[in-house]
Design a protein around this motif. Structure first.
Motif, mmCIF file in Angstrom:
data_model
loop_
_atom_site.group_PDB
_atom_site.id
_atom_site.type_symbol
_atom_site.label_atom_id
_atom_site.label_comp_id
_atom_site.label_asym_id
_atom_site.label_seq_id
_atom_site.Cartn_x
_atom_site.Cartn_y
_atom_site.Cartn_z
ATOM 1 N N UNK A 20 0.806 -1.222 0.000
ATOM 2 C CA UNK A 20 0.000 0.000 0.000
ATOM 3 C C UNK A 20 0.839 1.272 0.000
ATOM 4 N N UNK A 21 1.921 1.283 0.755
ATOM 5 C CA UNK A 21 2.771 2.479 0.830
ATOM 6 C C UNK A 21 3.362 2.827 -0.526
ATOM 7 N N UNK A 22 3.816 1.820 -1.271
ATOM 8 C CA UNK A 22 4.399 2.063 -2.596
ATOM 9 C C UNK A 22 3.324 2.526 -3.579
ATOM 10 N N UNK A 23 2.131 1.960 -3.459
ATOM 11 C CA UNK A 23 1.047 2.315 -4.372
ATOM 12 C C UNK A 23 0.583 3.750 -4.169
ATOM 13 N N UNK A 24 0.498 4.166 -2.916
ATOM 14 C CA UNK A 24 0.080 5.545 -2.642
ATOM 15 C C UNK A 24 1.154 6.533 -3.102
ATOM 16 N N UNK A 25 2.409 6.221 -2.876
ATOM 17 C CA UNK A 25 3.488 7.086 -3.370
ATOM 18 C C UNK A 25 3.418 7.231 -4.886
ATOM 19 N N UNK A 26 3.047 6.142 -5.562
ATOM 20 C CA UNK A 26 3.011 6.158 -7.022
ATOM 21 C C UNK A 26 2.002 7.163 -7.557
ATOM 22 N N UNK A 27 0.911 7.367 -6.844
ATOM 23 C CA UNK A 27 -0.095 8.343 -7.284
ATOM 24 C C UNK A 27 0.533 9.718 -7.441
ATOM 25 N N UNK A 28 1.438 10.049 -6.538
ATOM 26 C CA UNK A 28 2.066 11.373 -6.544
ATOM 27 C C UNK A 28 3.318 11.420 -7.428
ATOM 28 N N UNK A 29 3.961 10.270 -7.626
ATOM 29 C CA UNK A 29 5.180 10.235 -8.430
ATOM 30 C C UNK A 29 4.900 10.018 -9.915
#
Length: 239
Positions: A94-103
């Motif tokens: 989940x942490x990587x997926x949420x970061x991806x939204x912004x990156x």
């Protein structure tokens, strides 16, 4: 008004950023009693609220676009589109997926409620350990009001104008249901971020929504007398 149960003083809070200081000042000037067990608890809330305003600004300047669910998109590397929203793929954090939204924002399109949920997730992730975040928010499903119970999002009647709070601008004479209203994050005094509209004042938000009404509309858009925010006390347990 701030009440510290351990009889400490907010004057002991050091190293606050300008945004955190602005938020602290707003809470101190409020007529509502905000109770905290200690300074660490209020410092945590200030940090999360600061991140909410910062992540709102990031999304505003990102390549993420506004879209209804049928026309929406999430990065397929992380997400599977279902009838109820976007479900995180097995094996993805989940942490990587949420970061991806912004990156990799150019791969995403969504509406305003989902925007708030994503901002909340990212702001929580910015303030607790990633391993805690992954444990709290797995499995993860996102769209509109579909989110994990551990989000600890609360809505109540009344407005207190604390930066990081979320407000709803209702548009009763809407033409397209997607514009029946706009969820907007308060960034600072009279500055709101609403996905699809941008960062604008109260009057400009109303003006923008009024252009999205049906023909011969007579009811203006207006700010609903309610506030949505995170339950910072619950989230503090994971800090």
């Amino acid at each position: 008004m701030i009440i510290l149960k351990d009889d400490s003083s907010t004057s002991s809070l050091k190293g606050l950023s300008p945004t955190e200081s602005m938020i602290l000042n707003a809470i101190e000037k409020s007529k509502i009693r905000y109770e905290y067990n200690n300074l660490k608890e209020i410092a945590f809330e200030l940090k999360v609220r600061e991140r909410i305003t910062m992540n709102s600004r990031l999304l505003n300047s990102s390549a993420a676009t506004f879209a209804t669910f049928p026309n929406s998109s999430f990065n397929p590397y992380y997400w599977i589109k279902t009838m109820n929203g976007y479900r995180l793929r097995a094996g993805r954090r989940p942490s990587a997926a949420i970061k991806d939204v912004f990156e990799n924002s150019y791969l995403y399109s969504f509406e305003c409620v989902t925007t708030v949920v994503l901002i909340y997730y990212k702001s929580i992730l910015d303030t607790i350990r990633p391993e805690y975040f992954d444990r709290l928010y797995s499995p993860m499903l996102i769209w509109g009001h579909n989110f994990n119970d551990a989000m600890y999002m609360v809505t109540y009647e009344g407005i207190d104008n604390i930066p990081g709070d979320v407000f709803y601008f209702s548009n009763p004479d809407y033409e397209d249901p997607i514009w029946m209203g706009e969820n907007a994050v308060l960034l600072e005094k009279d500055q709101y971020f609403g996905h699809g509209i941008g960062i604008v004042t109260h009057d400009k938000m109303v003006e923008a929504l009024n252009t999205l009404r049906k023909m011969n509309a007579v009811k203006s858009a207006f700010l609903l007398n309610q506030t949505t925010r995170l339950d910072f006390t619950e989230l503090y347990k994971y800090s």
